[in-house]
Enzyme design. Sequence first.
Site, short mmCIF file in Angstrom:
data_model
loop_
_atom_site.label_atom_id
_atom_site.label_comp_id
_atom_site.label_asym_id
_atom_site.label_seq_id
_atom_site.Cartn_x
_atom_site.Cartn_y
_atom_site.Cartn_z
N CYS A 176 9.70 -26.26 -19.92
CA CYS A 176 11.16 -26.21 -19.88
C CYS A 176 11.67 -26.96 -21.10
O CYS A 176 11.34 -28.14 -21.29
CB CYS A 176 11.68 -26.85 -18.59
SG CYS A 176 13.48 -27.09 -18.54
N CYS A 184 14.94 -21.45 -24.34
CA CYS A 184 14.80 -21.64 -22.90
C CYS A 184 13.66 -20.74 -22.46
O CYS A 184 13.61 -19.56 -22.84
CB CYS A 184 16.10 -21.26 -22.18
SG CYS A 184 15.95 -21.23 -20.36
#
Length: 266
Positions: free
Chosen positions: A73, A184
């Site tokens: 992440c 992302c």
Amino acid sequence: MPHILVFDSGIGGTSVLEHIRAVLPHADYSYVMDNVLLPYGLQSQQTIQQRLAALIKWLDRDLHPVDIIVIACNTASTYALESTRQLTSIPIVGVVPAIKPAAIASRSRHIGLLATPATSGNTYTQQLITQFANECQVDLYQSTKLVELAEQFYWSGEIDREQLAAEIKQLELAAGLDHLVLGCTHFPIIAKPLSEAISESVTLIDSGAAIARRVTSLLAQGGMAEEPGVPVQCNGVELGVTNWYATATQAYNIDRPGVRLISLDR
């Protein structure tokens, strides 16, 4: 065989997991998603650091031993990678936006970063831009809607093209950029429909392959070969498959049996 834990707020980390499994097919995997706080791009740095600290406590208690942790992440990595490394001796690999390779590959010297607000706006990301792309124009684009669309696409296999087109339109991507960094891990999951919705002159780039190489390198340094070896039984881990853990039930129909609910609040 090494036991690799991949962590994300949702299913974005599966885009990294896919790259790692391609080069380390014999490893054992645990995939943990803290989807009770999905998306991390809307959380504070303090909250994310606390969740990563809770993850370390949980795996020490319930999932020992783990040979390497991948924080798949961008937001969690840029916010909490260093603080989390201080809590464990387990090697941790983070994911950061692929600013450097995009800047190197760009011919127009004009690139973009598409990320969540937390990633695009934090100090670490700005340092990456200053260090590796100081000769480029770098445009910053923010979206959490694309996280939602990626989650829907992963679980259902379908994507709302109208919503995707509307989101791309409101981003107002500059005409001159030639590389767009997917900052992302959710975004590579919808890379194909994304590429179809933007100019064909824009190349999408992410960190998945680089992360897989880093994981392989660290395991090799630790003397863990990728070939099958003597398995080490881990608490709660079924060998030879990807074990799934989540902190909340899914909003979508899951065609994946065996997702186990856990708590990071203890």
